[in-house]
Design a protein around this motif. Structure first.
Motif, PDB file in Angstrom:
ATOM      1  N   GLU A  72      41.570 -20.371  22.065  1.00 13.58           N
ATOM      2  CA  GLU A  72      40.304 -20.784  21.460  1.00 13.58           C
ATOM      3  C   GLU A  72      39.444 -19.577  21.120  1.00 13.58           C
ATOM      4  O   GLU A  72      38.777 -19.531  20.083  1.00 13.58           O
ATOM      5  CB  GLU A  72      39.564 -21.732  22.401  1.00 13.58           C
ATOM      6  CG  GLU A  72      38.203 -22.187  21.902  1.00 13.58           C
ATOM      7  CD  GLU A  72      38.256 -23.121  20.707  1.00 13.58           C
ATOM      8  OE1 GLU A  72      37.181 -23.507  20.217  1.00 13.58           O
ATOM      9  OE2 GLU A  72      39.371 -23.453  20.254  1.00 13.58           O
ATOM     10  N   VAL A  76      38.147 -18.731  17.248  1.00  9.67           N
ATOM     11  CA  VAL A  76      36.747 -18.465  16.884  1.00  9.67           C
ATOM     12  C   VAL A  76      36.634 -17.104  16.200  1.00  9.67           C
ATOM     13  O   VAL A  76      35.965 -16.960  15.167  1.00  9.67           O
ATOM     14  CB  VAL A  76      35.857 -18.524  18.136  1.00  9.67           C
ATOM     15  CG1 VAL A  76      34.451 -18.041  17.808  1.00  9.67           C
ATOM     16  CG2 VAL A  76      35.818 -19.935  18.696  1.00  9.67           C
ATOM     17  N   ARG A  80      35.422 -16.112  12.218  1.00  4.00           N
ATOM     18  CA  ARG A  80      34.410 -15.107  11.894  1.00  4.00           C
ATOM     19  C   ARG A  80      34.994 -14.010  11.008  1.00  4.00           C
ATOM     20  O   ARG A  80      34.321 -13.524  10.087  1.00  4.00           O
ATOM     21  CB  ARG A  80      33.851 -14.527  13.193  1.00  4.00           C
ATOM     22  CG  ARG A  80      33.003 -15.531  13.962  1.00  4.00           C
ATOM     23  CD  ARG A  80      32.603 -15.026  15.318  1.00  4.00           C
ATOM     24  NE  ARG A  80      31.695 -15.974  15.972  1.00  4.00           N
ATOM     25  CZ  ARG A  80      31.405 -15.969  17.256  1.00  4.00           C
ATOM     26  NH1 ARG A  80      31.936 -15.054  18.040  1.00  4.00           N
ATOM     27  NH2 ARG A  80      30.579 -16.862  17.772  1.00  4.00           N
ATOM     28  N   LEU A 251      32.831 -24.142  15.481  1.00  3.05           N
ATOM     29  CA  LEU A 251      33.318 -22.911  16.087  1.00  3.05           C
ATOM     30  C   LEU A 251      33.687 -23.087  17.541  1.00  3.05           C
ATOM     31  O   LEU A 251      34.647 -22.515  18.015  1.00  3.05           O
ATOM     32  CB  LEU A 251      32.235 -21.828  15.967  1.00  3.05           C
ATOM     33  CG  LEU A 251      32.110 -21.145  14.617  1.00  3.05           C
ATOM     34  CD1 LEU A 251      30.982 -20.136  14.673  1.00  3.05           C
ATOM     35  CD2 LEU A 251      33.396 -20.446  14.241  1.00  3.05           C
ATOM     36  N   THR A 252      32.904 -23.846  18.288  1.00  6.59           N
ATOM     37  CA  THR A 252      33.169 -23.977  19.720  1.00  6.59           C
ATOM     38  C   THR A 252      33.250 -25.436  20.099  1.00  6.59           C
ATOM     39  O   THR A 252      32.552 -26.281  19.562  1.00  6.59           O
ATOM     40  CB  THR A 252      32.070 -23.303  20.561  1.00  6.59           C
ATOM     41  OG1 THR A 252      30.818 -23.907  20.232  1.00  6.59           O
ATOM     42  CG2 THR A 252      32.016 -21.816  20.283  1.00  6.59           C
ATOM     43  N   ASN A 270      34.568 -13.872  23.560  1.00  5.21           N
ATOM     44  CA  ASN A 270      34.995 -13.816  22.164  1.00  5.21           C
ATOM     45  C   ASN A 270      35.506 -12.425  21.849  1.00  5.21           C
ATOM     46  O   ASN A 270      34.720 -11.505  21.614  1.00  5.21           O
ATOM     47  CB  ASN A 270      33.817 -14.135  21.229  1.00  5.21           C
ATOM     48  CG  ASN A 270      33.351 -15.559  21.405  1.00  5.21           C
ATOM     49  OD1 ASN A 270      34.164 -16.451  21.640  1.00  5.21           O
ATOM     50  ND2 ASN A 270      32.052 -15.783  21.304  1.00  5.21           N
TER      51      ASN A 270
END
Length: 278
Positions: A72, A76, A80, A251-252, A270
């Motif tokens: 995960e 993410v 980005r 995103l989360t 991250n």
């Protein structure tokens, strides 16, 4: 003066690889395969919120197996990376190959320099204007990258799944045929060889090349049940993008029940992806 126990580099790398493979083997498998009008992602995943398959960018999808919080974090960071590159240059400059290179650098660095490797495998797929332009890249825990023509299987049962795909997958199969094959192979990979996976036990998504820009779409509910029903087979899935302009994949995601473990840990950090030239 005391010295620590010496461990050869070869043994150290072997131990890390064994550790990562054991972690990956505990996760449920995922199959990614091309079909006539796109690329399908099929995974055994009863959770409706902790996704193993997600959208990265307009024509790029992401699938992973292993420890949830680790892949995960990479998902993410990949979103980005893609957003920044598309904004800085052009949306067409965002490619699965560039993203795979960035992921490979991160995985390789973690494998060689951190105290433990990531217990994950990743597939990054990009649907092209035609089947010949489709790209599927598989990345392993040590940062190795392979270009997979047509299909890829990941997870603890990847060897048996890959064997079944090599024997039965053919180029130009319909979506219903690919889903039926993936469902059968995933069911046979479990401890109970006679089990049947229902639509509520599968996570299914596609990259549909017929859609105008954002090609990713999740399949579920009545539509997925119809595609999995051999007596009511149809490949006529809607091609309209029913999401609002500018709406992006979340995103989360967090588990409200606080589930942990492989394919179920909440995200914590991250990692920063480098941006190498394509």
């Amino acid at each position: 003066m005391s010295f620590g126990m010496y461990v050869s580099p070869e043994q150290l790398m072997k131990d890390r690889a064994d550790y990562a493979r054991k972690g990956i083997a505990r996760g449920r498998s995922v199959i990614v395969a091309s079909y006539a009008t796109g690329i399908a992602f099929v995974g055994e995943n009863p959770s409706r919120t902790l996704h193993k398959v997600s959208e990265i960018y307009d024509r790029i999808g992401f699938a992973a197996v292993g420890k949830y919080n680790e892949f995960e974090n990479l998902r993410v960071a990949g979103i980005r990376y893609a957003d920044l590159r598309g904004y800085s240059y052009d949306r067409s400059d965002v490619s699965a190959r560039g993203l795979a290179n960035a992921y490979a650098q991160t995985l390789g660095t973690v494998f060689t320099q951190e105290s433990k490797p990531y217990e994950i495998e990743i597939t990054v797929a990009q649907v092209g204007r035609d089947a010949e332009q489709d790209q599927i890249y598989r990345l392993t825990y040590d940062g190795s990258v392979s270009d997979e023509p047509g299909f890829v299987a990941m997870g603890g049962a990847s060897d048996s799944l890959a064997t079944g795909l090599r024997e039965r997958w053919t180029e130009g199969m319909s979506l219903a045929q690919v889903l039926a094959l993936a469902r059968e192979l995933l069911a046979s990979a479990g401890a109970d060889k006679e089990r049947t996976l229902g639509a509520d036990q599968l996570e299914v998504a596609v990259l549909d090349r017929r859609r105008p820009r954002r090609t990713f779409r999740r399949l579920g509910g009545a539509l997925l049940e119809a595609l999995l029903d051999p007596d009511d087979v149809t490949d006529d899935i809607p091609t309209r993008d029913d999401r609002r302009p500018g709406q992006h994949d979340t995103l989360t995601r967090t588990d409200p029940n606080g589930a942990t473990g492989h394919d179920g840990d909440p995200a914590h950090t991250n990692p920063q992806l480098q941006q190498p030239p394509d």
